[in-house]
Motif scaffolding. Structure first.
Motif, PDB file in Angstrom:
ATOM      1  N   PHE A 111       0.830  -1.201   0.000  1.00 53.67           N
ATOM      2  CA  PHE A 111       0.000   0.000   0.000  1.00 53.67           C
ATOM      3  C   PHE A 111       0.866   1.252   0.000  1.00 53.67           C
ATOM      4  CE2 PHE A 111      -2.973  -2.774   2.668  1.00 53.67           C
ATOM      5  CZ  PHE A 111      -3.861  -3.003   1.625  1.00 53.67           C
ATOM      6  N   GLY A 112       0.285   2.322  -0.548  1.00 56.30           N
ATOM      7  CA  GLY A 112       0.877   3.636  -0.389  1.00 56.30           C
ATOM      8  C   GLY A 112       0.305   4.274   0.870  1.00 56.30           C
ATOM      9  N   GLY A 113       0.419   5.597   0.953  1.00 54.58           N
ATOM     10  CA  GLY A 113      -0.049   6.274   2.164  1.00 54.58           C
ATOM     11  C   GLY A 113      -1.087   7.337   1.866  1.00 54.58           C
ATOM     12  N   GLY A 114      -2.160   7.331   2.648  1.00 54.03           N
ATOM     13  CA  GLY A 114      -3.187   8.364   2.524  1.00 54.03           C
ATOM     14  C   GLY A 114      -3.820   8.600   3.881  1.00 54.03           C
ATOM     15  N   LYS A 115      -4.608   9.617   3.997  1.00 51.74           N
ATOM     16  CA  LYS A 115      -5.331   9.861   5.251  1.00 51.74           C
ATOM     17  C   LYS A 115      -6.528  10.739   4.955  1.00 51.74           C
ATOM     18  CE  LYS A 115      -4.902   8.965   9.698  1.00 51.74           C
ATOM     19  NZ  LYS A 115      -4.400   7.712  10.270  1.00 51.74           N
ATOM     20  N   GLY A 116      -7.572  10.579   5.758  1.00 51.55           N
ATOM     21  CA  GLY A 116      -8.753  11.416   5.580  1.00 51.55           C
ATOM     22  C   GLY A 116      -9.163  12.031   6.900  1.00 51.55           C
ATOM     23  N   GLY A 117      -9.997  13.033   6.815  1.00 52.14           N
ATOM     24  CA  GLY A 117     -10.475  13.639   8.050  1.00 52.14           C
ATOM     25  C   GLY A 117     -11.700  14.487   7.818  1.00 52.14           C
ATOM     26  N   VAL A 118     -12.510  14.596   8.863  1.00 53.56           N
ATOM     27  CA  VAL A 118     -13.676  15.478   8.841  1.00 53.56           C
ATOM     28  C   VAL A 118     -13.616  16.296  10.133  1.00 53.56           C
ATOM     29  CG1 VAL A 118     -16.199  15.591   8.790  1.00 53.56           C
ATOM     30  CG2 VAL A 118     -15.028  13.754   7.552  1.00 53.56           C
ATOM     31  N   SER A 119     -13.724  17.637   9.990  1.00 57.67           N
ATOM     32  CA  SER A 119     -13.557  18.501  11.176  1.00 57.67           C
ATOM     33  C   SER A 119     -14.847  18.579  11.982  1.00 57.67           C
ATOM     34  CB  SER A 119     -13.165  19.916  10.755  1.00 57.67           C
ATOM     35  OG  SER A 119     -12.048  19.889   9.960  1.00 57.67           O
ATOM     36  N   ILE A 120     -15.113  17.528  12.737  1.00 56.50           N
ATOM     37  CA  ILE A 120     -16.284  17.539  13.632  1.00 56.50           C
ATOM     38  C   ILE A 120     -15.931  16.849  14.937  1.00 56.50           C
ATOM     39  CG2 ILE A 120     -18.160  17.534  11.926  1.00 56.50           C
ATOM     40  CD1 ILE A 120     -18.310  14.428  12.449  1.00 56.50           C
ATOM     41  N   ASN A 121     -16.676  17.191  15.979  1.00 55.69           N
ATOM     42  CA  ASN A 121     -16.664  16.365  17.180  1.00 55.69           C
ATOM     43  C   ASN A 121     -17.874  15.440  17.050  1.00 55.69           C
ATOM     44  OD1 ASN A 121     -16.910  15.161  19.615  1.00 55.69           O
ATOM     45  ND2 ASN A 121     -16.801  17.047  20.830  1.00 55.69           N
ATOM     46  N   PRO A 122     -17.641  14.136  16.814  1.00 52.89           N
ATOM     47  CA  PRO A 122     -18.775  13.246  16.533  1.00 52.89           C
ATOM     48  C   PRO A 122     -19.827  13.269  17.639  1.00 52.89           C
ATOM     49  CG  PRO A 122     -16.683  12.027  16.518  1.00 52.89           C
ATOM     50  CD  PRO A 122     -16.347  13.454  16.807  1.00 52.89           C
ATOM     51  N   LYS A 123     -19.383  13.619  18.875  1.00 51.41           N
ATOM     52  CA  LYS A 123     -20.350  13.618  19.995  1.00 51.41           C
ATOM     53  C   LYS A 123     -21.414  14.707  19.828  1.00 51.41           C
ATOM     54  CE  LYS A 123     -17.855  11.175  23.488  1.00 51.41           C
ATOM     55  NZ  LYS A 123     -16.483  11.217  23.874  1.00 51.41           N
ATOM     56  N   ASP A 124     -21.133  15.707  18.964  1.00 45.79           N
ATOM     57  CA  ASP A 124     -22.105  16.804  18.764  1.00 45.79           C
ATOM     58  C   ASP A 124     -23.190  16.437  17.746  1.00 45.79           C
ATOM     59  OD1 ASP A 124     -20.603  18.270  20.456  1.00 45.79           O
ATOM     60  OD2 ASP A 124     -19.547  19.413  18.906  1.00 45.79           O
ATOM     61  N   TYR A 125     -23.134  15.231  17.173  1.00 43.92           N
ATOM     62  CA  TYR A 125     -24.072  14.871  16.093  1.00 43.92           C
ATOM     63  C   TYR A 125     -24.871  13.627  16.462  1.00 43.92           C
ATOM     64  CZ  TYR A 125     -21.388  18.247  13.476  1.00 43.92           C
ATOM     65  OH  TYR A 125     -20.810  19.421  13.069  1.00 43.92           O
ATOM     66  N   SER A 126     -26.119  13.587  15.969  1.00 41.62           N
ATOM     67  CA  SER A 126     -26.938  12.403  16.220  1.00 41.62           C
ATOM     68  C   SER A 126     -26.454  11.261  15.319  1.00 41.62           C
ATOM     69  CB  SER A 126     -28.410  12.703  15.915  1.00 41.62           C
ATOM     70  OG  SER A 126     -28.561  12.867  14.509  1.00 41.62           O
ATOM     71  N   VAL A 127     -26.919  10.055  15.615  1.00 45.65           N
ATOM     72  CA  VAL A 127     -26.520   8.888  14.811  1.00 45.65           C
ATOM     73  C   VAL A 127     -26.944   9.097  13.353  1.00 45.65           C
ATOM     74  CG1 VAL A 127     -26.909   6.410  14.474  1.00 45.65           C
ATOM     75  CG2 VAL A 127     -26.555   7.315  16.758  1.00 45.65           C
ATOM     76  N   LYS A 128     -28.151   9.658  13.185  1.00 44.79           N
ATOM     77  CA  LYS A 128     -28.656   9.870  11.825  1.00 44.79           C
ATOM     78  C   LYS A 128     -27.760  10.881  11.073  1.00 44.79           C
ATOM     79  CE  LYS A 128     -32.974  10.885   9.540  1.00 44.79           C
ATOM     80  NZ  LYS A 128     -34.206  11.588   9.663  1.00 44.79           N
ATOM     81  N   GLU A 129     -27.341  11.937  11.795  1.00 47.42           N
ATOM     82  CA  GLU A 129     -26.477  12.953  11.164  1.00 47.42           C
ATOM     83  C   GLU A 129     -25.103  12.371  10.823  1.00 47.42           C
ATOM     84  OE1 GLU A 129     -28.623  16.728  13.456  1.00 47.42           O
ATOM     85  OE2 GLU A 129     -26.805  15.836  14.298  1.00 47.42           O
TER      86      GLU A 129
END
Ligand code: NAD
Length: 458
Positions: A111-129
């Motif tokens: 494999f090569g190298g990659g990374k992803g990210g989303v700028s959120i605190n997951p605790k601030d969102y509902s399961v549906k969100e």
């Protein structure tokens, strides 16, 4: 991460001085190849950034920054986790992607190298969100993801639930095409691998045990004859009872603590563990199994009140969380967060062996200070690769539609880590570089050889 950056630079310089670096090339073309290598490794191949447009349950529409950074595909498809955390930003994701390139090369994964990210605190969102955020992530980066292009996995703030959701969305967007290997770290029912959850913690402990028992015993005469400062540290801790402290008692730390507690090869005693709330201490050794059982029933938290300890017959003193790092122990396992040992506490560290389960738990200044004191650090790139190694097995199992049992997975995991340790340790104990730098030099040498043979270093 700063430390990682400058060590990569130092390692690149050391590579140029190494006689095994492209020995067939004459001076000028070797210099040219080196410059190409530095350019290729310093910058990612692709930076993908987007703002996910997500309708919240209250009707509000938010735009959330999201990244997928593809650092290098020299050795194979991009591979690396997706982090959901409020501190996620482009530089951090790019550095983590680079670390994945080096980690995968070190452990000889295709494999090569990659990374992803989303700028959120997951605790601030509902399961549906959160479900919607995962789907949007795949929709936005749909063109660049895929089983032979770029294969994400869980990271901080994501787990098998999110990987299942993402794979489900990938499947919906690619009808009739292979989809199972588009993500790893999935649940077992969705094609995940047995043992994936414990793989990183088991691997972290294995690196320590292998160095301090197997390698040390097989090479004792040679090690006793060298004046390498880190060999002296290792030998000073051979054949004695080892007092251990484990920072972080989540997925990784709890498994590493369990492995330490039941190891047949070394005489370990886990005297302290901590989580975000508390540190528990018992100089005679903690009952790790009882603590794991407690956390399983209490949302992952360690007991933080006397009454809870009494009810569960757990013998321990409750102490301040951060005292753990500077305790009088032989070995520290860091399994919580980044930057835990820093300029402010580095001079108070008493442990002479430190194992990095978390990524980057020691800052640049502290890393240098500890290495100067002869503290033996088993770095993240070497110690915490169990997760990506078993992700590789998940990817292979999905292709072959043949699934290994748990024993087979761990056997192959330890075999792979042993191979890496056997390659790196003789080099490490034979020269003056700390183990982290040795690992980086080894990865860079490997990548340079492959890039050269692919005709990319001109
Ligand atoms: P986790 O969320 O399951 O556990 C983290 C633990 O650290 C929790 O017990 C939490 O209470 C504790 N913690 C948080 N702040 C703390 C503090 N200041 N002091 C003491 N403890 C604290 O996470 P995990 O999966 O165990 O991962 C731990 C670290 O290892 C993360 O940094 C992660 O990036 C890294 N890592 C994990 C894996 C993996 O496969 N799990 C792989 C590579 C790297």
């Amino acid at each position: 991460m700063q430390r990682q950056q400058s060590i990569i630079e130092e390692s690149l310089k050391a590579v140029m001085e190494n006689e095994d670096f492209l020995p067939d090339l004459k001076y000028q073309s070797r210099e040219q190849a080196y410059k190409s290598l530095v350019a290729l490794l310093s910058t990612p191949n692709h930076v993908h950034k987007s703002y996910l447009r997500v309708p919240m349950e209250d009707g509000q529409i938010v735009r959330i920054p999201a990244f997928r950074i593809q650092h290098s595909d020299t050795v194979g498809p991009y591979k690396g986790g997706v982090r959901f955390h409020e501190s996620v930003h482009e530089d951090e994701v790019a550095n983590l992607a680079k670390l994945m390139t080096l980690k995968n090369a070190l452990h000889e994964l295709p494999f090569g190298g990659g990374k992803g990210g989303v700028s959120i605190n997951p605790k601030d969102y509902s399961v549906k969100e959160l479900n919607l955020i995962c789907k949007k992530y795949v929709q936005y980066f749909n063109d660049i993801l895929g089983p032979d292009k770029d294969i994400p996995a869980p990271d901080v703030g994501t787990g098998e639930r999110e990987m299942d959701w993402m794979m489900g969305e990938f499947k919906a967007l690619h009808p009739g095409e292979p989809y199972r290997n588009s993500f790893t770290g999935k649940s077992i029912v969705n094609g995940g691998s047995l043992g994936r959850r414990e793989a990183t913690g088991k691997g972290v402990y294995f690196t320590f045990r292998y160095m301090m028992h197997d390698f040390l015993n097989n090479n004792r005469d040679w090690l006793e004859g060298t004046d390498n400062v880190f060999a002296k540290t290792a030998l000073n801790h051979a054949d004695k009872e080892l007092k251990m402290a484990v920072q972080g008692f989540g997925n990784l730390g709890s498994v590493a603590a369990l492995e330490s507690g039941k190891c047949d090869y070394l005489n370990n005693k886990v005297v302290a563990v901590s989580d975000a709330n508390v540190m528990l201490y018992n100089r005679e050794g903690l009952d790790i199994e009882a603590l794991v059982e407690f956390t399983q029933q209490n949302d992952g938290d360690l007991p933080a009140e006397e009454q809870q300890l009494e009810e569960h017959e757990i013998h321990a003193e409750i102490r301040d969380r951060d005292e753990l790092l500077t305790m009088d122990v032989d070995v520290l396992f860091l399994a919580a967060l980044e930057d835990q040992i820093h300029e402010g506490n580095m001079k108070d560290i008493q442990a002479e062996i430190i194992v990095e389960g978390a990524n980057g738990p020691i800052t640049e200044e502290a890393d240098k200070h500890l290495a100067d004191q002869g503290v033996l650090i088993i770095p993240d790139i070497l110690a915490n690769a169990g997760g990506v190694i078993v992700s590789f097995y998940e990817w292979v199992q999905g292709r072959e539609a043949r699934f290994m049992n748990e024993d087979e997975v761990f056997e192959r995991l330890f075999e792979k880590m042993k191979h890496t340790m056997d390659t790196i340790l003789p080099q490490f104990f034979g020269d003056p570089f700390p183990l982290r730098q040795n690992c980086y030099i080894h990865s860079v040498m490997k990548l340079s050889n492959i890039m050269y043979r692919q005709g990319r270093l001109y």
